[in-house]
Design a protein around this motif. Structure first.
Motif, PDB file in Angstrom:
ATOM      1  N   ARG A   5      69.195  46.993  50.094  1.00  0.00           N
ATOM      2  CA  ARG A   5      68.951  46.759  51.572  1.00  0.00           C
ATOM      3  C   ARG A   5      70.172  46.188  52.026  1.00  0.00           C
ATOM      4  N   SER A   6      70.002  45.660  53.061  1.00  0.00           N
ATOM      5  CA  SER A   6      71.305  45.252  53.686  1.00  0.00           C
ATOM      6  C   SER A   6      72.031  43.999  54.048  1.00  0.00           C
ATOM      7  N   LYS A   7      72.657  43.677  53.519  1.00  0.00           N
ATOM      8  CA  LYS A   7      72.613  42.079  52.825  1.00  0.00           C
ATOM      9  C   LYS A   7      72.674  41.196  54.118  1.00  0.00           C
ATOM     10  N   ASP A   8      72.633  41.955  55.469  1.00  0.00           N
ATOM     11  CA  ASP A   8      72.417  40.719  57.040  1.00  0.00           C
ATOM     12  C   ASP A   8      70.583  40.889  57.176  1.00  0.00           C
ATOM     13  N   GLN A   9      70.528  39.667  56.690  1.00  0.00           N
ATOM     14  CA  GLN A   9      68.717  40.136  57.252  1.00  0.00           C
ATOM     15  C   GLN A   9      68.716  39.507  58.333  1.00  0.00           C
ATOM     16  N   LEU A  10      67.441  39.509  58.475  1.00  0.00           N
ATOM     17  CA  LEU A  10      66.916  39.912  60.090  1.00  0.00           C
ATOM     18  C   LEU A  10      66.498  38.356  59.905  1.00  0.00           C
ATOM     19  N   THR A  11      67.348  37.426  61.152  1.00  0.00           N
ATOM     20  CA  THR A  11      66.361  35.835  61.580  1.00  0.00           C
ATOM     21  C   THR A  11      65.310  35.884  61.866  1.00  0.00           C
ATOM     22  N   LYS A  72      60.865  44.109  49.174  1.00  0.00           N
ATOM     23  CA  LYS A  72      61.030  44.553  48.466  1.00  0.00           C
ATOM     24  C   LYS A  72      59.234  44.768  49.903  1.00  0.00           C
ATOM     25  N   THR A  73      59.523  46.268  50.383  1.00  0.00           N
ATOM     26  CA  THR A  73      58.257  46.495  51.252  1.00  0.00           C
ATOM     27  C   THR A  73      56.573  47.284  50.302  1.00  0.00           C
ATOM     28  N   ILE A  74      55.702  47.278  51.311  1.00  0.00           N
ATOM     29  CA  ILE A  74      54.515  47.356  50.681  1.00  0.00           C
ATOM     30  C   ILE A  74      54.043  48.053  49.286  1.00  0.00           C
ATOM     31  N   TYR A  75      55.273  49.647  50.018  1.00  0.00           N
ATOM     32  CA  TYR A  75      55.285  50.898  49.301  1.00  0.00           C
ATOM     33  C   TYR A  75      56.080  50.520  48.115  1.00  0.00           C
ATOM     34  N   GLU A  76      56.884  49.372  47.964  1.00  0.00           N
ATOM     35  CA  GLU A  76      56.950  48.815  46.174  1.00  0.00           C
ATOM     36  C   GLU A  76      56.386  47.815  45.517  1.00  0.00           C
ATOM     37  N   PHE A  77      56.075  46.974  45.970  1.00  0.00           N
ATOM     38  CA  PHE A  77      54.926  46.069  45.429  1.00  0.00           C
ATOM     39  C   PHE A  77      53.935  46.952  45.414  1.00  0.00           C
ATOM     40  N   GLY A  78      52.877  47.165  46.004  1.00  0.00           N
ATOM     41  CA  GLY A  78      51.838  47.152  46.255  1.00  0.00           C
ATOM     42  C   GLY A  78      51.690  48.258  44.554  1.00  0.00           C
ATOM     43  N   GLU A  79      52.174  48.526  44.056  1.00  0.00           N
ATOM     44  CA  GLU A  79      52.587  49.085  42.716  1.00  0.00           C
ATOM     45  C   GLU A  79      52.911  48.276  41.554  1.00  0.00           C
ATOM     46  N   ARG A 196      42.760  46.949  68.544  1.00  0.00           N
ATOM     47  CA  ARG A 196      43.190  47.910  69.396  1.00  0.00           C
ATOM     48  C   ARG A 196      44.248  47.562  69.832  1.00  0.00           C
ATOM     49  N   VAL A 197      44.777  46.446  70.398  1.00  0.00           N
ATOM     50  CA  VAL A 197      45.580  46.241  71.027  1.00  0.00           C
ATOM     51  C   VAL A 197      46.730  45.169  69.799  1.00  0.00           C
ATOM     52  N   TYR A 198      46.299  45.178  68.369  1.00  0.00           N
ATOM     53  CA  TYR A 198      46.754  44.274  67.718  1.00  0.00           C
ATOM     54  C   TYR A 198      47.467  44.922  66.891  1.00  0.00           C
ATOM     55  N   LEU A 199      46.998  46.517  66.752  1.00  0.00           N
ATOM     56  CA  LEU A 199      47.817  47.249  66.034  1.00  0.00           C
ATOM     57  C   LEU A 199      49.529  47.185  65.797  1.00  0.00           C
ATOM     58  N   GLY A 200      50.051  46.990  64.769  1.00  0.00           N
ATOM     59  CA  GLY A 200      51.385  47.380  64.403  1.00  0.00           C
ATOM     60  C   GLY A 200      51.781  45.735  63.231  1.00  0.00           C
ATOM     61  N   ILE A 201      51.065  44.954  63.185  1.00  0.00           N
ATOM     62  CA  ILE A 201      50.741  43.893  62.395  1.00  0.00           C
ATOM     63  C   ILE A 201      51.177  43.745  61.404  1.00  0.00           C
ATOM     64  N   GLU A 202      50.795  45.427  61.016  1.00  0.00           N
ATOM     65  CA  GLU A 202      50.870  46.032  59.844  1.00  0.00           C
ATOM     66  C   GLU A 202      52.456  46.469  59.330  1.00  0.00           C
ATOM     67  N   GLY A 203      53.563  46.576  60.007  1.00  0.00           N
ATOM     68  CA  GLY A 203      55.233  46.367  60.523  1.00  0.00           C
ATOM     69  C   GLY A 203      54.916  44.826  59.167  1.00  0.00           C
ATOM     70  N   ILE A 204      54.558  44.114  59.470  1.00  0.00           N
ATOM     71  CA  ILE A 204      55.211  43.205  58.662  1.00  0.00           C
ATOM     72  C   ILE A 204      54.640  43.526  57.054  1.00  0.00           C
ATOM     73  N   LEU A 205      54.664  43.592  56.690  1.00  0.00           N
ATOM     74  CA  LEU A 205      54.659  44.296  54.830  1.00  0.00           C
ATOM     75  C   LEU A 205      55.817  45.580  54.748  1.00  0.00           C
ATOM     76  N   ILE A 206      56.588  45.716  55.743  1.00  0.00           N
ATOM     77  CA  ILE A 206      57.669  46.581  55.993  1.00  0.00           C
ATOM     78  C   ILE A 206      58.731  45.529  56.063  1.00  0.00           C
ATOM     79  N   ILE A 207      59.016  45.119  57.032  1.00  0.00           N
ATOM     80  CA  ILE A 207      60.022  44.395  57.585  1.00  0.00           C
ATOM     81  C   ILE A 207      60.096  42.511  57.165  1.00  0.00           C
ATOM     82  N   SER A 208      59.298  42.310  55.942  1.00  0.00           N
ATOM     83  CA  SER A 208      59.249  41.385  55.123  1.00  0.00           C
ATOM     84  C   SER A 208      60.579  41.875  54.103  1.00  0.00           C
TER      85      SER A 208
END
Length: 362
Positions: A5-11, A72-79, A196-208
């Motif tokens: 991951r980039s060393k520069d974290q998202l604010t 880690k993303t959900i792809y990694e910590f799910g395992e 339907r309009v709240y589709l997108g919060i699942e992105g939290i599991l990746i940007i974390s």
């Protein structure tokens, strides 16, 4: 294997902007019809508000789940939570969902552009141009994406609120009465289509994976959900109060028809639907960029490769899938299908958090 991951974290501000941008998608144009058709009363705005609070709670759950596995993303910590093979199945499910959602959002963008702006341009040409622009942005990574969203989001909010307020001369409070005249049941019926309009919060599991997890991250997630919720409620109230329940229910894109129904003389623009569609295209573009990024991130995690290895390879698949629906009715059915799988993904997140809490107590 954890991808570097980039060393520069998202604010926290960037996190809020990304979440907010992800949620402000195609629902702006069709939400009043989708909800009102199900509710059948002027109380659809209340369904959207309740759904928003429910998804703020779900967003908090997802943020809390990501906080257990920094970097880690959900792809990694799910395992790590449910084991290698079950975690792989969850990752594949998520990737298929993101692929379907990406194709749907892309086709929606092309359909709106062709219907209202570029009538004589073939869908295939518009689709190819948009996808190449998306790839150009995604190649830069998460930080250029966050900076771009930071430019687009204020413009979107200012223009949307401005256009809605200009149409208040058509607004009639009586169109929203009686409040809960048929009780709470219609409001409850409207919660599911409101999701339907709240589709997108699942992105939290990746940007974390790109944040310093903790209270600032969770607060940023809640702020990123709260702002779209308030905007969607505003759209519901003003559009329904101007067009009536019956008027909203018979229009495919009632928000556009509402803006078409008034003119303001003496301003640079007298009609504002083109302005709305322009900022809507900017916003739906950010949604497509977001979904594309989390999709290639998932593929990179599963196959242990760099994201760049999949950015170009997935393009033909998205292109072909986006052209499968023959008309807007099929596109709408596709959106309904994605909504069901989105709710399943929310359920999976909740179960993963429960399992992790049980493991922690042991």
């Amino acid at each position: 294997m954890v991808l570097p991951r980039s060393k520069d974290q998202l604010t926290p501000t960037q996190v809020a902007v990304i979440v907010c941008s992800y949620l402000l998608g195609s629902g702006t144009l069709s939400l009043p019809r989708v909800v009102t058709s199900e509710v059948g009363t002027p109380d659809g705005w209340l369904s959207v508000l309740i759904a928003g609070f429910l998804f703020m709670w779900l967003g908090y759950i997802m943020a809390k789940l990501g906080a257990y596995f920094p970097g880690k993303t959900i792809y990694e910590f799910g395992e790590e939570i449910v084991g290698k093979w079950l975690g792989l199945l969850i990752s594949i499910f998520i990737i298929v969902y993101f692929l379907s959602e990406l194709a749907f959002e892309t086709r929606m963008l092309v359909e709106i552009t062709k219907t209202y702006l570029l009538e004589n341009t073939p869908r295939e040409v518009t689709l190819a141009l948009f996808l190449f622009i998306v790839v150009y942005i995604v190649v830069g990574g998460i930080h250029p994406i966050a900076r771009l969203f930071g430019i687009f989001l204020p413009i979107t909010i200012i223009v949307l609120v401005f256009i809605l307020l200009l149409g208040l001369k058509l607004f009639d409070i009586n169109q929203l009465r009686p409040f809960m005249g048929q009780g709470i049941i219609p409001v409850i019926k409207g919660i599911l289509p409101s999701t339907r309009v709240y589709l997108g919060i699942e992105g939290i599991l990746i940007i974390s994976a790109f944040t310093q997890n903790g209270k600032p991250f969770k607060k940023a997630v809640l702020a990123g959900i709260a702002l779209p919720m308030l905007l969607y409620v505003m759209v519901m109230i003003i559009v329904m109060g101007s067009l009536s329940v019956e008027g909203v229910s018979i229009r495919i894109f009632p928000t556009i028809d509402f803006i078409r129904s008034y003119e303001i003389e003496g301003l640079l623009f007298e009609r504002f639907e083109t302005l709305l569609l322009t900022i809507w295209i900017l916003q739906i573009f950010t949604v497509i960029v977001s979904v594309f990024y989390v999709l290639v991130t998932g593929l990179a995690c599963i196959f242990h490769k760099r994201e760049h290895a999949f950015i170009y390879g997935i393009l033909p698949v998205i292109y072909i899938l986006s052209l499968i629906p023959r008309n807007m009715n099929e596109v709408s059915l596709w959106g309904d299908w994605n909504n069901q799988y989105f709710l399943m993904l929310c359920g999976i997140s909740f179960i993963l958090l429960l399992i992790q809490k049980i493991r922690e107590k042991r």
